[in-house]
Design a protein around this motif. Structure first.
Motif, PDB file in Angstrom:
ATOM      1  N   PRO A   1      47.088 -69.989 -35.794  1.00 21.00           N
ATOM      2  CA  PRO A   1      45.997 -70.327 -36.700  1.00 21.00           C
ATOM      3  C   PRO A   1      45.911 -69.407 -37.908  1.00 21.00           C
ATOM      4  O   PRO A   1      45.224 -69.721 -38.880  1.00 21.00           O
ATOM      5  N   LYS A   2      46.592 -68.258 -37.852  1.00 20.76           N
ATOM      6  CA  LYS A   2      46.592 -67.336 -38.980  1.00 20.76           C
ATOM      7  C   LYS A   2      47.872 -66.517 -38.948  1.00 20.76           C
ATOM      8  O   LYS A   2      48.567 -66.438 -37.924  1.00 20.76           O
ATOM      9  N   ALA A   3      48.177 -65.916 -40.082  1.00 27.96           N
ATOM     10  CA  ALA A   3      49.371 -65.082 -40.166  1.00 27.96           C
ATOM     11  C   ALA A   3      49.168 -63.780 -39.400  1.00 27.96           C
ATOM     12  O   ALA A   3      48.041 -63.319 -39.204  1.00 27.96           O
TER      13      ALA A   3
ATOM     14  N   ASP B   1      54.238 -66.090 -39.926  1.00 25.82           N
ATOM     15  CA  ASP B   1      53.451 -66.904 -40.842  1.00 25.82           C
ATOM     16  C   ASP B   1      52.458 -67.735 -40.045  1.00 25.82           C
ATOM     17  O   ASP B   1      52.634 -67.972 -38.845  1.00 25.82           O
ATOM     18  N   ALA B   2      51.414 -68.202 -40.697  1.00 27.90           N
ATOM     19  CA  ALA B   2      50.487 -69.125 -40.059  1.00 27.90           C
ATOM     20  C   ALA B   2      51.126 -70.510 -39.963  1.00 27.90           C
ATOM     21  O   ALA B   2      52.042 -70.844 -40.719  1.00 27.90           O
TER      22      ALA B   2
ATOM     23  N   GLN C   1      46.071 -58.829 -33.249  1.00 29.57           N
ATOM     24  CA  GLN C   1      45.584 -59.685 -34.324  1.00 29.57           C
ATOM     25  C   GLN C   1      45.354 -61.129 -33.892  1.00 29.57           C
ATOM     26  O   GLN C   1      44.597 -61.849 -34.543  1.00 29.57           O
TER      27      GLN C   1
ATOM     28  N   GLU D   1      48.406 -78.647 -36.215  1.00 29.62           N
ATOM     29  CA  GLU D   1      47.456 -77.743 -36.832  1.00 29.62           C
ATOM     30  C   GLU D   1      46.116 -78.445 -36.996  1.00 29.62           C
ATOM     31  O   GLU D   1      46.051 -79.630 -37.297  1.00 29.62           O
TER      32      GLU D   1
ATOM     33  N   CYS E   1      46.245 -72.768 -32.292  1.00 22.18           N
ATOM     34  CA  CYS E   1      45.720 -73.799 -33.179  1.00 22.18           C
ATOM     35  C   CYS E   1      44.906 -74.790 -32.343  1.00 22.18           C
ATOM     36  O   CYS E   1      44.904 -74.744 -31.129  1.00 22.18           O
TER      37      CYS E   1
END
Length: 407
Positions: A203-205, A216-217, A236, A365, A406
């Motif tokens: 869901p995020k980088a 990467d996301a 993270q 996603e 995601c």
């Protein structure tokens, strides 16, 4: 889901970091057993890869569920799947973060239950750091191992190996374990590489310079070493510590099952051979599974289980009353789960909610919704009905986000 703070002690943080490297390893054996099927028939030359198995000295006798005769053609199966963080052997010795004492630990244990009629299966993750009372163990290679009270679950493997872990799970759950398998680092990396990588969605980088982990996301395919980084990342992606991370790891297993059973893998004999070679060269088993022929027989038994019937969940846990900011204990609800396994019952709504299925689409996603088909009948699609229930509840969506998944 309980939020558990990270241990404050530097040693504990290092232990957790090493642990994550192995949290996903053993579960890949589940995939091999369920998906390989008839492929074992042509790879008997892999037999020499498997070391001699260890005898299980059971603490719980095999008791069949109500209504199942002792001469029934098939019986429920309970398989304990473990990951070893050993650094011994080619492919393992170049991995950092070794246990300073040089001992091997199992930082992941998954109890896989396969139903008697082989119509469904589910794997229950048992957190490595949950506080338990470990029973006395007896093993052929280590002799008698004294028990201990108020210790972390994964100490069973450290002091007594896989057989002691089996005896510990039997004593805690009153469930008879039919078999065990242990997988190491090399097996995980080689299995992921053998099938051309596994698809995940972030869901995020991730830019974790301290541990040199960068992603990467969005949707992407991870290969062996990348996959190790993905399943060990804890700073993270997973705000709920080990519990959230375990959910992400379960999603990885489910995505790998999809990849193994896809036409792109099954239609390529070399991929299958590489996959099975990775499995057989990296496992330990009990003495009833220590040959390709025996593993093949087990695989043939369970391969009829459909993708939509395989679920992954975590044993219910709650903060440890004696140390609530750091450790966990199994909650009383776990006893209901063990009873369902003993009676060979399906998970039911209470436990299936929040579980991860091997048929879930983990590459979708949340911001990407398929365009409607103007030629389709909207009344035939339950997702087009504004009154229908969403596939993912708000609570589950929050849990997935906290785990680094995601939508």
């Amino acid at each position: 889901m309980s939020h558990v703070s990270e241990p404050a002690e530097p040693t504990a943080r290092r232990t957790h970091r090493r642990a994550v490297w192995t949290t996903i390893l053993a579960a890949q054996l589940v995939i091999a057993l369920i998906t390989a099927g008839g492929s074992w028939l042509v790879y008997d030359n892999l037999n020499d890869n498997i070391p001699e198995g260890q005898r299980i000295r059971h603490k719980v006798p095999e008791v069949l569920p109500d209504g199942v005769a002792s001469d029934a053609p098939t019986k429920p199966l309970n398989i304990l799947v473990m990951g070893s963080d050993t650094r011994v052997g080619a492919g393992n010795d170049d991995i950092g973060g070794a246990n300073p004492e040089g001992t091997a630990r199992s930082d992941t244990v998954i109890l896989l239950h396969v139903s008697r009629d082989r119509s469904h299966a589910y794997g229950v993750s048992l957190p490595r750091d949950a506080i338990i009372d470990r029973p006395d163990c007896v093993t052929d290679d280590r002799g008698e191992v004294p028990g201990a009270t108020g210790v972390r679950f994964n100490t069973a493997f450290e002091v007594g190996g896989p057989v002691c872990t089996v005896q510990t799970v039997e004593a805690l759950t009153d469930i008879h374990i039919n078999h065990f398998v242990v997988l190491d680092f090399r097996g995980f990396r080689d299995m992921v590489d053998a099938i051309g990588g596994v698809e995940v969605c972030l869901p995020k980088a991730v830019d974790d310079d301290k541990h040199n982990i960068h992603f990467d996301a969005g949707t992407q395919v991870l290969e062996g070493t990348q996959a190790l980084d993905y399943v060990r990342e804890r700073y993270q992606l997973s705000v709920t510590g080990d519990i959230g991370r375990m959910k992400r790891q379960q999603a990885f297993i489910a995505s790998m099952i999809q990849k193994v059973r896809s036409a792109g893998t099954l239609s390529q004999p070399q991929r299958i051979l590489s996959f099975l070679s990775a499995v057989t060269s990296s496992i330990q088993t009990d003495d009833e599974l220590d040959s390709v022929g025996r593993l093949k027989d087990l695989a043939m038994e369970v391969r009829r289980t459909g993708l939509d019937k395989i679920k992954f969940l975590t044993v219910p846990v709650e903060p440890d009353p004696n140390n609530p900011e750091v450790t966990l204990v199994w909650s009383a609800t776990a006893q209901d789960l063990w009873e369902r396994i003993r009676q060979d019952e399906q998970l039911g709504k209470d436990f299936s909610e929040g579980s991860i299925g091997a048929d879930d689409q983990f590459g979708d996603e949340p911001s990407q919704s398929p365009s409607p088909d103007p030629t389709s009948d909207p009344t035939s699609d339950p997702t087009s009905d504004p009154t229908s229930e969403p596939r993912t509840s708000p609570e589950e969506a929050e849990q997935r986000a906290e785990a680094g998944l995601c939508g």
